[in-house]
Design a protein around this motif. Structure first.
Motif, PDB file in Angstrom:
ATOM      1  N   PRO A  78     -44.492  -6.474 -21.790  1.00  0.00           N
ATOM      2  CA  PRO A  78     -43.656  -6.379 -22.993  1.00  0.00           C
ATOM      3  C   PRO A  78     -42.447  -7.310 -23.005  1.00  0.00           C
ATOM      4  O   PRO A  78     -42.043  -7.771 -24.070  1.00  0.00           O
ATOM      5  CB  PRO A  78     -43.204  -4.923 -22.999  1.00  0.00           C
ATOM      6  N   LYS A  79     -41.876  -7.610 -21.841  1.00  0.00           N
ATOM      7  CA  LYS A  79     -40.666  -8.427 -21.805  1.00  0.00           C
ATOM      8  C   LYS A  79     -40.942  -9.935 -21.835  1.00  0.00           C
ATOM      9  O   LYS A  79     -40.002 -10.719 -21.945  1.00  0.00           O
ATOM     10  CB  LYS A  79     -39.836  -8.091 -20.570  1.00  0.00           C
ATOM     11  N   ASP A  80     -42.192 -10.341 -21.736  1.00  0.00           N
ATOM     12  CA  ASP A  80     -42.512 -11.773 -21.762  1.00  0.00           C
ATOM     13  C   ASP A  80     -42.256 -12.357 -23.150  1.00  0.00           C
ATOM     14  O   ASP A  80     -42.366 -11.649 -24.161  1.00  0.00           O
ATOM     15  CB  ASP A  80     -43.972 -12.002 -21.386  1.00  0.00           C
ATOM     16  N   PRO A  81     -41.952 -13.665 -23.233  1.00  0.00           N
ATOM     17  CA  PRO A  81     -41.775 -14.312 -24.541  1.00  0.00           C
ATOM     18  C   PRO A  81     -43.070 -14.273 -25.357  1.00  0.00           C
ATOM     19  O   PRO A  81     -44.174 -14.272 -24.798  1.00  0.00           O
ATOM     20  CB  PRO A  81     -41.409 -15.754 -24.184  1.00  0.00           C
ATOM     21  N   PHE A  82     -42.916 -14.255 -26.676  1.00  0.00           N
ATOM     22  CA  PHE A  82     -44.046 -14.119 -27.597  1.00  0.00           C
ATOM     23  C   PHE A  82     -45.143 -15.147 -27.327  1.00  0.00           C
ATOM     24  O   PHE A  82     -46.321 -14.802 -27.239  1.00  0.00           O
ATOM     25  CB  PHE A  82     -43.554 -14.251 -29.050  1.00  0.00           C
ATOM     26  N   LEU A  83     -44.792 -16.425 -27.219  1.00  0.00           N
ATOM     27  CA  LEU A  83     -45.803 -17.468 -27.027  1.00  0.00           C
ATOM     28  C   LEU A  83     -46.556 -17.293 -25.715  1.00  0.00           C
ATOM     29  O   LEU A  83     -47.765 -17.518 -25.657  1.00  0.00           O
ATOM     30  CB  LEU A  83     -45.162 -18.858 -27.092  1.00  0.00           C
ATOM     31  N   LYS A  84     -45.873 -16.882 -24.677  1.00  0.00           N
ATOM     32  CA  LYS A  84     -46.531 -16.657 -23.397  1.00  0.00           C
ATOM     33  C   LYS A  84     -47.492 -15.466 -23.481  1.00  0.00           C
ATOM     34  O   LYS A  84     -48.573 -15.483 -22.896  1.00  0.00           O
ATOM     35  CB  LYS A  84     -45.493 -16.424 -22.301  1.00  0.00           C
ATOM     36  N   LYS A  85     -47.082 -14.433 -24.228  1.00  0.00           N
ATOM     37  CA  LYS A  85     -47.886 -13.220 -24.314  1.00  0.00           C
ATOM     38  C   LYS A  85     -49.152 -13.398 -25.141  1.00  0.00           C
ATOM     39  O   LYS A  85     -50.212 -12.933 -24.751  1.00  0.00           O
ATOM     40  CB  LYS A  85     -47.074 -12.076 -24.948  1.00  0.00           C
ATOM     41  N   TYR A  86     -49.018 -14.051 -26.284  1.00  0.00           N
ATOM     42  CA  TYR A  86     -50.097 -13.975 -27.267  1.00  0.00           C
ATOM     43  C   TYR A  86     -50.795 -15.286 -27.598  1.00  0.00           C
ATOM     44  O   TYR A  86     -51.695 -15.298 -28.426  1.00  0.00           O
ATOM     45  CB  TYR A  86     -49.558 -13.355 -28.562  1.00  0.00           C
ATOM     46  N   CYS A  87     -50.426 -16.377 -26.986  1.00  0.00           N
ATOM     47  CA  CYS A  87     -51.017 -17.664 -27.368  1.00  0.00           C
ATOM     48  C   CYS A  87     -51.924 -18.247 -26.294  1.00  0.00           C
ATOM     49  O   CYS A  87     -52.155 -19.444 -26.264  1.00  0.00           O
ATOM     50  CB  CYS A  87     -49.913 -18.645 -27.737  1.00  0.00           C
ATOM     51  N   ASP A  99     -50.316  -5.739 -26.374  1.00  0.00           N
ATOM     52  CA  ASP A  99     -50.003  -6.181 -25.017  1.00  0.00           C
ATOM     53  C   ASP A  99     -51.159  -5.879 -24.062  1.00  0.00           C
ATOM     54  O   ASP A  99     -51.505  -6.703 -23.215  1.00  0.00           O
ATOM     55  CB  ASP A  99     -48.727  -5.506 -24.508  1.00  0.00           C
ATOM     56  N   LEU A 100     -51.757  -4.690 -24.193  1.00  0.00           N
ATOM     57  CA  LEU A 100     -52.886  -4.327 -23.346  1.00  0.00           C
ATOM     58  C   LEU A 100     -54.061  -5.271 -23.563  1.00  0.00           C
ATOM     59  O   LEU A 100     -54.656  -5.774 -22.608  1.00  0.00           O
ATOM     60  CB  LEU A 100     -53.310  -2.876 -23.619  1.00  0.00           C
ATOM     61  N   ILE A 101     -54.391  -5.532 -24.820  1.00  0.00           N
ATOM     62  CA  ILE A 101     -55.511  -6.417 -25.143  1.00  0.00           C
ATOM     63  C   ILE A 101     -55.265  -7.827 -24.619  1.00  0.00           C
ATOM     64  O   ILE A 101     -56.181  -8.498 -24.146  1.00  0.00           O
ATOM     65  CB  ILE A 101     -55.764  -6.425 -26.670  1.00  0.00           C
ATOM     66  N   LYS A 122     -57.464 -17.247 -23.241  1.00  0.00           N
ATOM     67  CA  LYS A 122     -58.223 -16.978 -22.020  1.00  0.00           C
ATOM     68  C   LYS A 122     -57.866 -15.625 -21.411  1.00  0.00           C
ATOM     69  O   LYS A 122     -58.632 -15.056 -20.652  1.00  0.00           O
ATOM     70  CB  LYS A 122     -57.984 -18.085 -20.999  1.00  0.00           C
ATOM     71  N   LYS A 123     -56.677 -15.104 -21.710  1.00  0.00           N
ATOM     72  CA  LYS A 123     -56.230 -13.845 -21.126  1.00  0.00           C
ATOM     73  C   LYS A 123     -56.693 -12.621 -21.917  1.00  0.00           C
ATOM     74  O   LYS A 123     -56.602 -11.504 -21.430  1.00  0.00           O
ATOM     75  CB  LYS A 123     -54.700 -13.832 -21.032  1.00  0.00           C
ATOM     76  N   ILE A 124     -57.171 -12.814 -23.120  1.00  0.00           N
ATOM     77  CA  ILE A 124     -57.546 -11.677 -23.970  1.00  0.00           C
ATOM     78  C   ILE A 124     -58.711 -10.924 -23.345  1.00  0.00           C
ATOM     79  O   ILE A 124     -59.689 -11.523 -22.900  1.00  0.00           O
ATOM     80  CB  ILE A 124     -57.903 -12.149 -25.393  1.00  0.00           C
TER      81      ILE A 124
END
Length: 123
Positions: free
Chosen positions: A38-47, A31-33, A50-52
């Motif tokens: 933590p509560k966001d949906p998986f696709l929003k968090k990790y897909c 999540d930090l990277i 540009k946010k990495i």
């Protein structure tokens, strides 16, 4: 051990297991990277590549030392841990703690099994 995330409740029977841990507002190392909540949906968090973001050198040193210390502790106790990845490292302030130690006890294959099972001569 100070670098193992605590379990609130655990139970198992012949067909399943349940482990409950406290919720962490900071989330995991993944999540930090990914600058995710933590509560966001998986696709929003990790897909969204540009946010990495990378970690600062001091964070890498601190988290790396903590992870190596807990892995050394587990190894000395003869406890296998094959599920090390950024989503299994919970952040608690400036401390990181390993999750999912029970996977090997439950007979789940290592996270990296598919990578090293292709090499027949590894001892």
């Amino acid at each position: 051990h100070p670098y193992i995330y605590k379990v609130t409740f655990a139970t198992a029977n012949e067909s399943s297991a349940l482990v409950i841990r406290p919720f962490s507002e900071k989330g995991t190392l993944k999540d930090l990277i990914n600058k995710a909540k933590p509560k966001d949906p998986f696709l929003k968090k990790y897909c969204n590549p540009k946010k990495i973001q990378g970690l600062e050198l001091q964070q890498i040193k601190t988290y790396g030392r903590q992870i190596l210390e807990v892995l050394k502790f587990l190894h000395e106790k003869g406890f296998p841990y094959g599920h090390l990845h950024s989503a299994n490292v919970m952040l608690d302030g400036d401390t990181c703690k390993l999750l999912d130690l029970e996977n090997s006890l439950l007979g789940l294959p290592s996270f990296y099994r598919s990578y090293f099972s292709q090499f027949r001569k590894i001892n």
